[in-house]
Design a protein around this motif. Structure first.
Motif, PDB file in Angstrom:
ATOM      1  N   SER A 124      71.066  20.785  47.287  1.00 22.95           N
ATOM      2  CA  SER A 124      71.526  19.649  46.484  1.00 22.95           C
ATOM      3  C   SER A 124      73.047  19.601  46.396  1.00 22.95           C
ATOM      4  O   SER A 124      73.693  20.620  46.140  1.00 22.95           O
ATOM      5  N   TYR A 125      73.587  18.422  46.588  1.00 26.54           N
ATOM      6  CA  TYR A 125      75.030  18.239  46.512  1.00 26.54           C
ATOM      7  C   TYR A 125      75.325  17.002  45.683  1.00 26.54           C
ATOM      8  O   TYR A 125      74.418  16.258  45.282  1.00 26.54           O
ATOM      9  N   ALA A 139      74.301  20.016  37.035  1.00 28.45           N
ATOM     10  CA  ALA A 139      74.292  20.790  35.792  1.00 28.45           C
ATOM     11  C   ALA A 139      74.994  22.123  35.969  1.00 28.45           C
ATOM     12  O   ALA A 139      75.626  22.618  35.035  1.00 28.45           O
ATOM     13  N   ALA A 140      74.864  22.730  37.156  1.00 27.34           N
ATOM     14  CA  ALA A 140      75.471  24.038  37.386  1.00 27.34           C
ATOM     15  C   ALA A 140      75.588  24.289  38.887  1.00 27.34           C
ATOM     16  O   ALA A 140      74.770  23.813  39.671  1.00 27.34           O
ATOM     17  N   THR A 141      76.606  25.038  39.271  1.00 29.16           N
ATOM     18  CA  THR A 141      76.739  25.504  40.655  1.00 29.16           C
ATOM     19  C   THR A 141      75.908  26.758  40.820  1.00 29.16           C
ATOM     20  O   THR A 141      76.091  27.727  40.073  1.00 29.16           O
ATOM     21  N   ILE A 142      74.983  26.759  41.783  1.00 29.83           N
ATOM     22  CA  ILE A 142      74.126  27.930  41.947  1.00 29.83           C
ATOM     23  C   ILE A 142      74.589  28.833  43.093  1.00 29.83           C
ATOM     24  O   ILE A 142      74.282  30.024  43.097  1.00 29.83           O
ATOM     25  N   TYR A 143      75.323  28.292  44.059  1.00 30.46           N
ATOM     26  CA  TYR A 143      76.012  29.086  45.078  1.00 30.46           C
ATOM     27  C   TYR A 143      76.845  28.134  45.924  1.00 30.46           C
ATOM     28  O   TYR A 143      76.824  26.910  45.710  1.00 30.46           O
ATOM     29  N   VAL A 246      76.531  24.155  45.933  1.00 27.35           N
ATOM     30  CA  VAL A 246      75.149  23.680  45.872  1.00 27.35           C
ATOM     31  C   VAL A 246      74.761  23.673  44.396  1.00 27.35           C
ATOM     32  O   VAL A 246      74.899  24.687  43.706  1.00 27.35           O
ATOM     33  N   TYR A 247      74.276  22.528  43.918  1.00 31.38           N
ATOM     34  CA  TYR A 247      74.066  22.331  42.485  1.00 31.38           C
ATOM     35  C   TYR A 247      72.592  22.386  42.096  1.00 31.38           C
ATOM     36  O   TYR A 247      71.699  22.104  42.909  1.00 31.38           O
ATOM     37  N   ASP A 256      70.908  16.777  27.333  1.00 30.29           N
ATOM     38  CA  ASP A 256      70.490  18.052  26.742  1.00 30.29           C
ATOM     39  C   ASP A 256      70.018  19.028  27.816  1.00 30.29           C
ATOM     40  O   ASP A 256      70.364  20.210  27.789  1.00 30.29           O
ATOM     41  N   LEU A 257      69.212  18.542  28.765  1.00 27.06           N
ATOM     42  CA  LEU A 257      68.731  19.414  29.834  1.00 27.06           C
ATOM     43  C   LEU A 257      69.891  19.867  30.719  1.00 27.06           C
ATOM     44  O   LEU A 257      69.912  21.005  31.197  1.00 27.06           O
ATOM     45  N   GLN A 258      70.851  18.986  30.929  1.00 24.27           N
ATOM     46  CA  GLN A 258      72.035  19.360  31.710  1.00 24.27           C
ATOM     47  C   GLN A 258      72.741  20.547  31.059  1.00 24.27           C
ATOM     48  O   GLN A 258      73.114  21.512  31.739  1.00 24.27           O
TER      49      GLN A 258
END
Length: 359
Positions: A124-125, A139-143, A246-247, A256-258
């Protein structure tokens, strides 16, 4: 006199009709304003639908094994099911309350908009255009992943000039194509592009010898290459066209979920920064460090405000490890992909990852 009275009655009726028309116009105008801003008026869904379903659904691309796959016992393995299981542990207190859903990258936006999935992982980008016009937000960078070449060559190439005027298989997905073309312009390289709507088609053409070079992200190409371990003519080139985060993506209307996903991933990174790992987490308390006490659930208030289990991190790190342990097992040197962490290391180790204080 009768004529004057009739005139007064007419005037009163006419005035009453005008008042009614004006009221109707104002009611219609007010309704139109409210209808124009439904998203602003609607509260964030938070975890309401996830908890009512009893599972969190994570989307990923199952066309290859890089992100997610089932082992011989039928259990999910990979970076995406590991993260999804951690989300489930934080939300429900149970690491098994999750589902993996096959979502090609180009369908991520619609899958989040229709609640087919709650979180999109995989490859995901995000771009400015997709955030402005789409339904998904990071929501967050995972790698971090690298855009690189997989090549067919009988001899070890000395430079990219060795592939001059050769065919290159590439997808038209933005921004991959733009990054490739910028790389070509920068180094004044000459290639013939074979463009495809998706990576599966580009990969098939590469394997059918229609092109000498295949453009893709390192996670996917490394998974593809390990399937040809005995072929010395298929090599990963060191050239790097792009590095991108990658997000974990969530629906734009669920702020809220973000926040929840952001702080879960942040907690895993912070655990590595403070050397909280699968071997010592059970004895960690945070002592006088307020951020760590909040993180480990000694002070449970922030996790409760996020509607999460206060002790989820201790359980997750004991089961899966901190961020570094998770990366190493699923993408790094302890995984079949054997990827270097590079930008996915902590900033203090020369990478690009840094946690925020949990206060």
């Amino acid at each position: 006199v009768r004529s004057s009275a009739a005139s007064d009655v007419y005037k009163r009726q006419h005035y009453s009709t005008l008042v009614k028309k004006m009221k109707l116009k104002w009611l219609f105008f007010a309704w139109a304003i409210l209808a124009a801003f439904p998203a602003a008026a609607a509260p964030s869904a938070g975890l309401r639908f996830i908890k009512s379903d009893g599972v969190i659904r994570c989307g990923t691309d199952l066309s290859n094994n890089a992100y997610s796959h089932k082992n011989d016992e039928g259990q999910w393995e990979g970076i995406d099911p590991t993260l999804c299981s951690i989300f489930a542990m934080a939300i429900f207190g149970n690491p098994g309350n999750y589902e993996m859903v096959n979502i090609p990258p180009e369908q991520a936006d619609s899958a989040l908009a229709t609640r087919k999935v709650d979180v999109m992982l995989g490859n995901s980008y995000s771009t400015a255009s997709s955030e402005l016009s789409g339904h998904a937000l990071p929501a967050a960078t995972i790698y971090h992943d690298r855009l690189v070449f997989l090549a067919k060559t009988e001899e070890q190439p000395k430079s990219m000039e060795d592939f001059a005027n050769q065919n290159v298989c590439i997808t038209v997905r933005s921004p991959d194509l733009q990054n490739f073309e910028q790389y070509v312009r920068t180094y004044d390289l000459k290639f013939h592009q074979l463009r495809f709507a998706n990576f599966a088609s580009a990969k098939a053409s590469f394997l059918l010898n229609r092109c000498k070079l295949l453009v893709g992200y390192e996670t996917v190409l490394a998974d593809m290459k390990k399937g040809f371990a005995n072929r010395k003519d298929i090599v990963m080139l060191p050239e790097e066209m792009d590095v991108r985060p990658v997000y974990a993506l969530v629906a734009k209307d669920n702020g809220d979920l973000q926040a929840i996903i952001k702080w879960i991933v942040n907690a895993l990174i912070m655990a590595e920064e403070y050397d909280i790992n699968s071997k010592n987490v059970v004895i960690m308390t945070g002592d006088n460090n307020l951020s760590l006490r909040n993180l480990l659930g000694s002070n449970p208030d922030i996790w409760k405000k996020l509607d999460l289990q206060p002790d989820w991190l201790k359980k997750a790190v004991k089961l899966y490890g901190n961020y570094g342990e998770i990366y190493d097992k699923n993408l790094g040197q302890k995984s079949p992909l054997k990827l270097q962490r590079n930008r996915s290391r902590l900033i203090k180790d020369g990478g690009m990852l840094k946690s925020q204080a949990f206060l």
